[in-house]
Design a protein around this motif. Structure first.
Motif, PDB file in Angstrom:
ATOM      1  N   THR A  82     -23.237  30.028  -7.523  1.00 58.72           N
ATOM      2  CA  THR A  82     -23.252  31.475  -7.297  1.00 58.72           C
ATOM      3  C   THR A  82     -24.664  32.029  -7.135  1.00 58.72           C
ATOM      4  OG1 THR A  82     -23.215  31.862  -9.685  1.00 58.72           O
ATOM      5  CG2 THR A  82     -21.095  31.837  -8.531  1.00 58.72           C
ATOM      6  N   GLN A  83     -25.674  31.235  -7.532  1.00 55.64           N
ATOM      7  CA  GLN A  83     -27.058  31.687  -7.401  1.00 55.64           C
ATOM      8  C   GLN A  83     -27.945  30.615  -6.771  1.00 55.64           C
ATOM      9  OE1 GLN A  83     -27.905  33.089 -11.537  1.00 55.64           O
ATOM     10  NE2 GLN A  83     -28.361  35.030 -10.525  1.00 55.64           N
ATOM     11  N   PRO A  84     -27.672  30.237  -5.526  1.00 50.21           N
ATOM     12  CA  PRO A  84     -28.608  29.326  -4.860  1.00 50.21           C
ATOM     13  C   PRO A  84     -29.918  30.056  -4.599  1.00 50.21           C
ATOM     14  CG  PRO A  84     -27.010  30.160  -3.298  1.00 50.21           C
ATOM     15  CD  PRO A  84     -26.583  30.653  -4.649  1.00 50.21           C
ATOM     16  N   GLN A  85     -31.004  29.313  -4.458  1.00 48.00           N
ATOM     17  CA  GLN A  85     -32.332  29.922  -4.316  1.00 48.00           C
ATOM     18  C   GLN A  85     -32.548  30.924  -5.464  1.00 48.00           C
ATOM     19  OE1 GLN A  85     -30.366  30.080  -1.018  1.00 48.00           O
ATOM     20  NE2 GLN A  85     -30.983  27.942  -1.110  1.00 48.00           N
ATOM     21  N   PHE A  86     -32.435  30.413  -6.674  1.00 49.19           N
ATOM     22  CA  PHE A  86     -32.445  31.213  -7.893  1.00 49.19           C
ATOM     23  C   PHE A  86     -33.672  32.109  -7.996  1.00 49.19           C
ATOM     24  CE2 PHE A  86     -33.863  31.543 -12.350  1.00 49.19           C
ATOM     25  CZ  PHE A  86     -32.783  32.218 -12.905  1.00 49.19           C
ATOM     26  N   TYR A  87     -34.847  31.581  -7.698  1.00 46.65           N
ATOM     27  CA  TYR A  87     -36.086  32.348  -7.870  1.00 46.65           C
ATOM     28  C   TYR A  87     -36.179  33.461  -6.827  1.00 46.65           C
ATOM     29  CZ  TYR A  87     -37.022  28.321 -10.782  1.00 46.65           C
ATOM     30  OH  TYR A  87     -36.917  27.351 -11.744  1.00 46.65           O
ATOM     31  N   SER A 142     -34.094  22.408   4.235  1.00 49.01           N
ATOM     32  CA  SER A 142     -33.404  23.388   3.401  1.00 49.01           C
ATOM     33  C   SER A 142     -32.791  22.728   2.181  1.00 49.01           C
ATOM     34  CB  SER A 142     -32.310  24.109   4.199  1.00 49.01           C
ATOM     35  OG  SER A 142     -31.215  23.244   4.444  1.00 49.01           O
ATOM     36  N   THR A 143     -32.607  23.522   1.136  1.00 42.40           N
ATOM     37  CA  THR A 143     -31.970  23.064  -0.094  1.00 42.40           C
ATOM     38  C   THR A 143     -30.971  24.125  -0.552  1.00 42.40           C
ATOM     39  OG1 THR A 143     -33.649  24.073  -1.519  1.00 42.40           O
ATOM     40  CG2 THR A 143     -34.031  21.797  -0.820  1.00 42.40           C
ATOM     41  N   ASP A 144     -29.875  23.657  -1.175  1.00 45.73           N
ATOM     42  CA  ASP A 144     -28.888  24.556  -1.764  1.00 45.73           C
ATOM     43  C   ASP A 144     -28.406  23.970  -3.078  1.00 45.73           C
ATOM     44  OD1 ASP A 144     -28.362  26.944  -0.247  1.00 45.73           O
ATOM     45  OD2 ASP A 144     -27.557  25.674   1.349  1.00 45.73           O
ATOM     46  N   ALA A 145     -28.346  24.806  -4.106  1.00 40.88           N
ATOM     47  CA  ALA A 145     -27.868  24.379  -5.416  1.00 40.88           C
ATOM     48  C   ALA A 145     -26.352  24.500  -5.482  1.00 40.88           C
ATOM     49  CB  ALA A 145     -28.500  25.239  -6.508  1.00 40.88           C
ATOM     50  N   GLY A 146     -25.709  23.478  -6.072  1.00 43.42           N
ATOM     51  CA  GLY A 146     -24.255  23.513  -6.182  1.00 43.42           C
ATOM     52  C   GLY A 146     -23.728  22.497  -7.169  1.00 43.42           C
ATOM     53  N   PRO A 181     -31.139  17.052 -12.967  1.00 43.17           N
ATOM     54  CA  PRO A 181     -30.951  17.606 -14.312  1.00 43.17           C
ATOM     55  C   PRO A 181     -30.780  19.121 -14.296  1.00 43.17           C
ATOM     56  CG  PRO A 181     -32.748  16.024 -14.294  1.00 43.17           C
ATOM     57  CD  PRO A 181     -32.387  16.272 -12.862  1.00 43.17           C
ATOM     58  N   CYS A 182     -31.488  19.789 -13.383  1.00 41.87           N
ATOM     59  CA  CYS A 182     -31.374  21.246 -13.223  1.00 41.87           C
ATOM     60  C   CYS A 182     -31.482  21.541 -11.731  1.00 41.87           C
ATOM     61  CB  CYS A 182     -32.475  21.975 -13.984  1.00 41.87           C
ATOM     62  SG  CYS A 182     -32.578  23.745 -13.606  1.00 41.87           S
ATOM     63  N   PHE A 183     -30.421  22.070 -11.137  1.00 42.85           N
ATOM     64  CA  PHE A 183     -30.477  22.231  -9.679  1.00 42.85           C
ATOM     65  C   PHE A 183     -31.423  23.328  -9.222  1.00 42.85           C
ATOM     66  CE2 PHE A 183     -25.929  24.180 -10.118  1.00 42.85           C
ATOM     67  CZ  PHE A 183     -26.415  25.328 -10.728  1.00 42.85           C
ATOM     68  N   TRP A 184     -31.744  24.313 -10.087  1.00 46.69           N
ATOM     69  CA  TRP A 184     -32.690  25.346  -9.679  1.00 46.69           C
ATOM     70  C   TRP A 184     -34.099  24.781  -9.528  1.00 46.69           C
ATOM     71  CZ3 TRP A 184     -30.324  29.111 -13.772  1.00 46.69           C
ATOM     72  CH2 TRP A 184     -29.140  29.664 -13.255  1.00 46.69           C
ATOM     73  N   SER A 185     -34.531  23.987 -10.504  1.00 45.94           N
ATOM     74  CA  SER A 185     -35.835  23.338 -10.357  1.00 45.94           C
ATOM     75  C   SER A 185     -35.743  22.205  -9.343  1.00 45.94           C
ATOM     76  CB  SER A 185     -36.328  22.822 -11.707  1.00 45.94           C
ATOM     77  OG  SER A 185     -35.447  21.858 -12.233  1.00 45.94           O
ATOM     78  N   GLY A 186     -34.557  21.603  -9.230  1.00 40.01           N
ATOM     79  CA  GLY A 186     -34.368  20.554  -8.228  1.00 40.01           C
ATOM     80  C   GLY A 186     -34.578  21.062  -6.819  1.00 40.01           C
ATOM     81  N   GLU A 187     -34.132  22.290  -6.573  1.00 38.18           N
ATOM     82  CA  GLU A 187     -34.344  22.881  -5.252  1.00 38.18           C
ATOM     83  C   GLU A 187     -35.831  22.961  -4.914  1.00 38.18           C
ATOM     84  OE1 GLU A 187     -31.872  25.955  -3.153  1.00 38.18           O
ATOM     85  OE2 GLU A 187     -31.634  26.618  -5.230  1.00 38.18           O
ATOM     86  N   THR A 188     -36.623  23.456  -5.855  1.00 33.69           N
ATOM     87  CA  THR A 188     -38.046  23.627  -5.563  1.00 33.69           C
ATOM     88  C   THR A 188     -38.763  22.286  -5.460  1.00 33.69           C
ATOM     89  OG1 THR A 188     -38.540  23.922  -7.925  1.00 33.69           O
ATOM     90  CG2 THR A 188     -38.134  25.897  -6.637  1.00 33.69           C
ATOM     91  N   ARG A 193     -31.855  29.359   6.954  1.00 26.56           N
ATOM     92  CA  ARG A 193     -31.829  28.360   5.881  1.00 26.56           C
ATOM     93  C   ARG A 193     -33.238  27.934   5.481  1.00 26.56           C
ATOM     94  NH1 ARG A 193     -27.455  24.823   4.866  1.00 26.56           N
ATOM     95  NH2 ARG A 193     -25.529  25.316   5.971  1.00 26.56           N
ATOM     96  N   ALA A 194     -34.046  27.595   6.477  1.00 27.92           N
ATOM     97  CA  ALA A 194     -35.399  27.108   6.188  1.00 27.92           C
ATOM     98  C   ALA A 194     -36.233  28.193   5.515  1.00 27.92           C
ATOM     99  CB  ALA A 194     -36.077  26.633   7.463  1.00 27.92           C
ATOM    100  N   GLN A 195     -36.067  29.425   5.941  1.00 25.38           N
ATOM    101  CA  GLN A 195     -36.839  30.509   5.346  1.00 25.38           C
ATOM    102  C   GLN A 195     -36.497  30.714   3.883  1.00 25.38           C
ATOM    103  OE1 GLN A 195     -35.947  33.662   8.219  1.00 25.38           O
ATOM    104  NE2 GLN A 195     -38.130  33.775   8.706  1.00 25.38           N
ATOM    105  N   ARG A 196     -35.210  30.775   3.573  1.00 23.15           N
ATOM    106  CA  ARG A 196     -34.868  31.049   2.175  1.00 23.15           C
ATOM    107  C   ARG A 196     -35.255  29.903   1.249  1.00 23.15           C
ATOM    108  NH1 ARG A 196     -29.204  31.298   4.461  1.00 23.15           N
ATOM    109  NH2 ARG A 196     -28.123  29.377   3.895  1.00 23.15           N
ATOM    110  N   THR A 197     -35.253  28.683   1.780  1.00 19.10           N
ATOM    111  CA  THR A 197     -35.712  27.546   0.980  1.00 19.10           C
ATOM    112  C   THR A 197     -37.208  27.636   0.731  1.00 19.10           C
ATOM    113  OG1 THR A 197     -33.941  26.090   1.748  1.00 19.10           O
ATOM    114  CG2 THR A 197     -35.962  25.033   0.977  1.00 19.10           C
ATOM    115  N   ARG A 198     -37.970  27.927   1.770  1.00 13.00           N
ATOM    116  CA  ARG A 198     -39.420  28.008   1.633  1.00 13.00           C
ATOM    117  C   ARG A 198     -39.831  29.190   0.758  1.00 13.00           C
ATOM    118  NH1 ARG A 198     -43.957  24.708   2.562  1.00 13.00           N
ATOM    119  NH2 ARG A 198     -45.609  26.038   1.756  1.00 13.00           N
ATOM    120  N   ILE A 199     -39.180  30.322   0.936  1.00  7.59           N
ATOM    121  CA  ILE A 199     -39.563  31.506   0.174  1.00  7.59           C
ATOM    122  C   ILE A 199     -39.167  31.358  -1.293  1.00  7.59           C
ATOM    123  CG2 ILE A 199     -39.069  33.984  -0.077  1.00  7.59           C
ATOM    124  CD1 ILE A 199     -39.117  34.026   3.043  1.00  7.59           C
ATOM    125  N   ASN A 200     -38.044  30.701  -1.546  1.00  8.43           N
ATOM    126  CA  ASN A 200     -37.676  30.391  -2.930  1.00  8.43           C
ATOM    127  C   ASN A 200     -38.767  29.561  -3.604  1.00  8.43           C
ATOM    128  OD1 ASN A 200     -35.557  30.304  -5.107  1.00  8.43           O
ATOM    129  ND2 ASN A 200     -35.694  28.108  -4.713  1.00  8.43           N
TER     130      ASN A 200
END
Length: 298
Positions: free
Chosen positions: A229-234, A182-186, A165-172, A247-254
């Motif tokens: 255009t804004q993966p790992q939004f947070y 890793s996760t990427d929004a698209g 429903p929302c890829f930004w919250s879906g990533e987390t 990849r793993a770092q930016r997913t975890r840090i997000n």
């Protein structure tokens, strides 16, 4: 120790590690600093296997940082006379051989079986992790996380995509599933989608599907996937965005910043220095975290 007692970037077979070259001096340093010794027997100049080990394995910045900071690295050339040959005989290693790596306590005892006939990052990562744990030291979180990146790089990790429903919250949400690296929004056909790489050795596709359905996510095989255009939004909204990451770092840090937690344990000390090097927020790279995974920190 004099500058001549080190080998730093002199030979492609040795990568970028700051190698000691004197066995007795290295063992004395290990006792003084209470660090294990990473002892490399290497052919200099060497065959393509030796060169590839140096350039592919011993030159990755996170691997180099781990070795330099948590070991006393010692290189013994297996095709030289004199002191090198004496150490080679002491360990009963053959001359003119492919790379062999020992992991020794400050007293010279073996911490884990030697690394031989394996010339990849995952194998060295696992040996280092075992040696550090055996020596009674805690393995840094950033180095543990790094293994997931190596699984992706080696083609062992598998990829799935989920409509959300929302890829930004879906990533987390997906980042919290066991085995997800890793996760990427698209986007796919106008739908918000999260692309996931996961470790099949930790979670199966059926379990991943079940957990995703609980979050009202649905797996999709549609294509093509277009990165938002804004993966790992947070993460992208914080100062941490300036730091080159895997990849793993930016997913975890997000995930960590989304929940208001401190992400610093998931970055190496040299990565953390990047923030200190920027005089102001305006000087920081707004998309540094998306840079090439084999970033240089020196």
């Amino acid at each position: 120790m004099n500058a001549g007692d080190y080998s730093i970037g002199e030979h492609p077979e040795l990568g970028d590690v700051r190698w000691r070259r004197d066995f007795d001096a290295a063992m004395s340093e290990a006792k003084e600093r209470n660090l294990p010794v990473l002892l490399l027997f290497q052919e200099i100049p060497g065959c393509s296997t030796c060169v590839n080990f140096g350039q592919d394995v011993l030159a990755h910045p996170l691997m180099v940082e781990m070795i330099d900071a948590h070991f006393v690295p010692l290189a013994i050339f297996n095709n030289r006379a004199g002191a090198d040959a004496e150490v080679l005989r002491r360990f009963h290693e053959p001359a003119w051989n492919n790379p062999v790596v020992y992991f020794l306590s400050p007293d010279g005892d073996s911490l884990v079986p030697k690394l031989t006939d394996r010339y990849d990052l995952i194998s060295l990562h696992d040996k280092i992790t075992g040696a550090i744990a055996t020596s009674g030291t805690t393995v840094p979180e950033w180095f543990r996380l790094f293994r997931g990146d190596l699984l992706i790089e080696a083609g062992i990790a598998e990829r799935l995509r989920f409509e959300t429903p929302c890829f930004w919250s879906g990533e987390t949400s997906l980042a919290q599933f066991p085995g997800v690296i890793s996760t990427d929004a698209g986007w796919i056909e106008g739908e918000e989608v999260v692309e996931v790489y996961y470790d099949p050795g930790r979670i199966g596709i059926d379990e991943l599907d079940r957990r995703a359905r609980d979050e009202i996510f649905r797996r999709t095989d549609k294509r093509p996937f277009r990165l938002d255009t804004q993966p790992q939004f947070y993460l992208a909204k914080t100062q941490w965005r300036a730091v080159p990451m895997t990849r793993a770092q930016r997913t975890r840090i997000n995930l960590e910043v989304a929940y208001g937690r401190d992400p610093s344990p998931y970055l190496s000390p040299r990565q953390l220095e990047v923030l200190g090097d920027a005089a102001s927020d305006a000087d920081r790279d707004p998309v540094g975290y998306r840079r090439d995974e084999r970033f240089r920190l020196r």
